[in-house]
Design an enzyme around this catalytic site. Structure first.
Site, PDB file in Angstrom:
ATOM      1  N   GLY A  43       0.902  -1.275  -0.181  1.00 54.19           N
ATOM      2  CA  GLY A  43      -0.061   0.007  -0.103  1.00 54.19           C
ATOM      3  C   GLY A  43       0.600   1.571  -0.118  1.00 54.19           C
ATOM      4  O   GLY A  43       0.643   2.125   0.619  1.00 54.19           O
TER       5      GLY A  43
ATOM      6  N   ASP B 226      15.102  -5.686  -5.513  1.00 52.71           N
ATOM      7  CA  ASP B 226      14.723  -6.003  -6.981  1.00 52.71           C
ATOM      8  C   ASP B 226      15.993  -5.741  -7.951  1.00 52.71           C
ATOM      9  O   ASP B 226      16.052  -4.669  -7.933  1.00 52.71           O
ATOM     10  CB  ASP B 226      13.541  -5.582  -7.664  1.00 52.71           C
ATOM     11  CG  ASP B 226      12.128  -6.215  -6.817  1.00 52.71           C
ATOM     12  OD1 ASP B 226      12.611  -7.044  -6.088  1.00 52.71           O
ATOM     13  OD2 ASP B 226      11.107  -5.718  -6.978  1.00 52.71           O
ATOM     14  N   ILE B 227      16.435  -6.489  -8.991  1.00 54.03           N
ATOM     15  CA  ILE B 227      17.475  -6.094  -9.760  1.00 54.03           C
ATOM     16  C   ILE B 227      17.086  -4.932 -10.477  1.00 54.03           C
ATOM     17  O   ILE B 227      17.338  -3.818 -10.672  1.00 54.03           O
ATOM     18  CB  ILE B 227      17.767  -7.228 -10.894  1.00 54.03           C
ATOM     19  CG1 ILE B 227      18.418  -8.336  -9.852  1.00 54.03           C
ATOM     20  CG2 ILE B 227      18.668  -6.646 -11.761  1.00 54.03           C
ATOM     21  CD1 ILE B 227      18.678  -9.607 -10.658  1.00 54.03           C
TER      22      ILE B 227
ATOM     23  N   LYS C 171       6.990  -9.779  14.350  1.00 52.86           N
ATOM     24  CA  LYS C 171       8.314  -9.955  14.079  1.00 52.86           C
ATOM     25  C   LYS C 171       8.792  -8.820  13.256  1.00 52.86           C
ATOM     26  O   LYS C 171       8.376  -8.321  12.024  1.00 52.86           O
ATOM     27  CB  LYS C 171       8.343 -11.328  13.192  1.00 52.86           C
ATOM     28  CG  LYS C 171       8.096 -12.454  14.105  1.00 52.86           C
ATOM     29  CD  LYS C 171       9.028 -12.639  15.200  1.00 52.86           C
ATOM     30  CE  LYS C 171       8.946 -13.900  15.808  1.00 52.86           C
ATOM     31  NZ  LYS C 171       9.949 -13.922  16.929  1.00 52.86           N
TER      32      LYS C 171
ATOM     33  N   PRO D  42      12.062  -9.174   9.289  1.00 52.36           N
ATOM     34  CA  PRO D  42      12.144  -8.707   7.684  1.00 52.36           C
ATOM     35  C   PRO D  42      12.434  -7.319   7.676  1.00 52.36           C
ATOM     36  O   PRO D  42      13.091  -6.786   6.808  1.00 52.36           O
ATOM     37  CB  PRO D  42      10.716  -9.103   7.530  1.00 52.36           C
ATOM     38  CG  PRO D  42      10.121 -10.284   8.534  1.00 52.36           C
ATOM     39  CD  PRO D  42      11.000  -9.783   9.614  1.00 52.36           C
TER      40      PRO D  42
ATOM     41  N   CYS E 229     -17.978   2.859 -21.778  1.00 53.35           N
ATOM     42  CA  CYS E 229     -17.111   2.342 -22.750  1.00 53.35           C
ATOM     43  C   CYS E 229     -17.645   1.201 -23.652  1.00 53.35           C
ATOM     44  O   CYS E 229     -18.707   1.170 -24.106  1.00 53.35           O
ATOM     45  CB  CYS E 229     -15.446   2.342 -22.384  1.00 53.35           C
ATOM     46  SG  CYS E 229     -14.464   2.760 -23.604  1.00 53.35           S
TER      47      CYS E 229
ATOM     48  N   HIS F  90     -14.814   7.505 -19.804  1.00 55.30           N
ATOM     49  CA  HIS F  90     -14.520   7.051 -18.406  1.00 55.30           C
ATOM     50  C   HIS F  90     -14.787   7.837 -17.365  1.00 55.30           C
ATOM     51  O   HIS F  90     -13.793   8.454 -16.924  1.00 55.30           O
ATOM     52  CB  HIS F  90     -12.949   6.191 -18.427  1.00 55.30           C
ATOM     53  CG  HIS F  90     -12.928   5.126 -19.385  1.00 55.30           C
ATOM     54  ND1 HIS F  90     -13.035   3.893 -18.815  1.00 55.30           N
ATOM     55  CD2 HIS F  90     -12.641   5.234 -20.522  1.00 55.30           C
ATOM     56  CE1 HIS F  90     -12.773   3.159 -19.868  1.00 55.30           C
ATOM     57  NE2 HIS F  90     -12.532   3.932 -21.103  1.00 55.30           N
TER      58      HIS F  90
ATOM     59  N   GLU G   6     -15.380   7.165 -14.616  1.00 57.99           N
ATOM     60  CA  GLU G   6     -14.650   6.758 -13.039  1.00 57.99           C
ATOM     61  C   GLU G   6     -13.442   7.376 -12.720  1.00 57.99           C
ATOM     62  O   GLU G   6     -12.888   7.507 -11.573  1.00 57.99           O
ATOM     63  CB  GLU G   6     -14.676   5.314 -13.133  1.00 57.99           C
ATOM     64  CG  GLU G   6     -13.555   4.631 -14.258  1.00 57.99           C
ATOM     65  CD  GLU G   6     -13.974   4.451 -15.464  1.00 57.99           C
ATOM     66  OE1 GLU G   6     -14.954   5.174 -15.835  1.00 57.99           O
ATOM     67  OE2 GLU G   6     -13.227   3.401 -16.229  1.00 57.99           O
TER      68      GLU G   6
END
Ligand code: GLN
Length: 539
Positions: free
Chosen positions: A19, A151-152, A191, A194, A385, A511, A513
């Site tokens: 998020g 991540d690479i 925990k 991480p 649409c 659209h 929305e």
């Protein structure tokens, strides 16, 4: 207000989908309500130049901005929270970065030099980050880096931000890292390991985060906060709890409680000022939570397995519900599973039916059956649409009697191509960024449902399509009761169709929305839900 733009960088660690977009939007909302001009930018580490060519199953909805950029769905959150428009500059992908560097190389702008990830790609990333703030003259730019640290593909972004942080100086940038604190039910423990590992990865890359936002299912104890602060070298007040909540719209209030905005403003050496009241925001949440009645809306689509594919539609329905003081219970219905034998059963109990956008022939017949069910049973209907296009096909088949009516997107062999490729699309073969995109004007017919909703006769809405209502069939459609109530004044393209005989039957080529926000719920969604609610109470 600051003399120059300040920068906030947001990364995520441990897992994806924590998020970051909502945290960035919430922080932006708080800074905005303290009087700062702010925008959010998303950097996506994939090689597509934009997400327009991605199947919705890959990354969810493709959001479209006013200026016609096809972007990541997080920009939808930014707009819904901030109530400001974003632009192409607010979403940059690795593909776009490389494309501009390679174009420069071909033009000879690096003549004689070896073009490399460092410094050329990182310089282009930095240029794009700074561009948003300077172009729009903003106080604060929040730049969210997609993916997960480690991540690479994120590495050039992390390196670019490390350099920027150094170049800007200590009070001109802040670094927020979002992680997950898992709960082990067996031992009843939260925990932090991480998070510690994730911060270590950042440190290996030369970045010490200023603030850690910890996503958690359970409240963080004082002990946990102290532990994270100690092992990750951050102040105690920079350990921020982000606990799961029932609606994303509560997150700004949670962040206010955790003082995320204050911690960041202090880091940026900016005045904090009085605590924002967030009155309209709180009223919206109260309406969301306290609404007594519920209406059921069937969302008929072909990408239903991934709810993110319809993010903006779902949020717009939530905004419209709050504005009508009712809860909208959205039932996703897979159009591929609808057939003549089961349509009534699949749509049973739906007080309103929304047929969603989409591409290609898969699932189209189910959408057409859903339209027919809504039309014949006088259930409030909203087609967006492809949903609007399906309503024209349905009407042509079942009312005009053109049994083979279809869109030429689905079949070329029809005597009744009621939906056809737009003229200016005919010579185009490239797929990226070539649709009719972004805001176009539309004139509304007085007396229509659309006019009743917008209360003005000229509107602008955003588009993303290649096909349109074929005006050769318009007279026939209108003669039998399907009216064009919204038309592009420049081209004559039909933007809205309605059936005045029906309680509320509206199909839109654009659209709506994308433009619904918390502060400005979209008028068509509001009136659709109003019609749905009226339908329920008159039963
Ligand atoms: N596939 C249709 C078109 O290209 C509808 C697009 C959409 O629903 N966004 O016109």
């Amino acid at each position: 207000m600051p003399q120059k733009t300040k920068y906030i960088f947001v990364t995520g660690g441990v897992t994806s989908s924590l998020g970051k977009g909502i945290i960035s939007s919430s922080l932006a909302k708080l800074l905005q309500s303290r009087g700062y001009s702010v925008t959010i930018q998303k950097l996506d580490p994939y090689i597509n130049v934009d997400p327009g060519t991605l199947n919705p199953y890959e990354h969810g909805e493709c959001f479209v901005t006013e200026d016609g950029a096809e972007t990541d769905l997080d920009l939808g959150h930014y707009e819904r929270f901030l109530n400001v428009h974003t632009t192409q500059a607010n979403n940059v992908t690795t593909g776009r970065i490389y494309q501009s560097v390679i174009n420069k190389e071909r033009r000879g702008e690096y003549l004689g030099k070896t073009v490399q990830v460092i410094p050329h790609i990182t310089d282009e990333i930095k240029r794009r980050i700074k561009l948003v703030g300077t172009k729009q003259k903003l106080d604060v730019v929040i730049t969210e880096i997609g993916g997960t640290v480690g991540d690479i593909e994120s590495l050039p972004y992390i390196e670019a931000v490390r350099q920027l942080k150094y170049e800007l100086g200590p009070t001109n940038s802040a670094f927020i890292h979002l992680t997950l604190v898992p709960y082990l039910a067996a031992s009843g423990e939260l925990k932090t390991k991480p998070t510690q590992h994730s911060v270590k990865i950042l440190l290996e890359n030369g970045i010490q985060p200023d603030v850690l936002v910890l996503r958690t299912e359970h409240p963080l104890t004082e002990d946990i906060r102290r532990k994270v602060a100690l092992f990750c070298n951050v102040n105690l007040n920079a350990v921020i709890e982000s606990i799961d909540v029932s609606t994303i719209y509560e997150v700004p209030l949670l962040m206010l409680k955790e003082k995320l905005d204050i911690t960041i403003l202090q880091k940026l050496d900016l005045p904090v000022g009085p605590t924002p009241e967030l009155k309209a925001w709180k009223q919206f949440i109260a309406k969301l939570k306290d609404s007594k009645s519920t209406v059921k809306v069937g969302l008929v689509g072909k990408y239903i397995e991934l709810p993110d594919a319809y993010k903006s539609i779902m949020e717009a329905l939530i905004h419209a519900g709050a504005s009508n003081q009712c809860k909208v219970d959205i039932t996703p219905i897979h159009s591929e599973e609808i057939d003549l034998g089961n349509v009534a059963q699949k749509l049973e109990g739906m007080n309103g039916i929304l047929v969603a956008p989409g591409f290609g022939h898969r699932g189209i017949e189910g959408k057409i059956l859903a339209v027919q069910h809504a039309r014949e049973n006088k259930i409030p209907f909203f087609g967006i649409c492809l949903g609007m296009q399906c309503s024209v096909i349905e009407f042509s088949r079942n009312v005009l009697g053109f049994a083979d009516a279809n869109s030429t997107e689905m079949t070329r062999n029809t005597a009744h191509p009621v939906i056809d490729l737009m003229e200016d699309q005919k010579g185009i073969s490239d797929k990226g960024g070539t649709m009719r995109l972004g805001a176009y004007p539309c004139s509304l017919a007085e007396g229509s449902n659309a006019f009743a909703a917008y209360k003005v006769s000229e509107i602008q809405e955003r588009h993303r399509h290649r096909y349109e209502l074929n005006n050769a069939f318009l007279d026939a459609l209108q003669a039998k009761g399907m009216k064009a109530t919204g038309i592009n004044p420049d081209t004559g393209l039909v933007e809205i169709i309605e059936i005045p005989e029906h309680p509320w039957f509206v199909g839109v080529q654009f659209h709506p929305e994308y433009k619904s926000t918390v502060v400005n719920p979209h008028p068509l969604f509001v009136n659709f839900i109003k019609a749905v609610k009226n339908g329920v109470s008159s039963k």
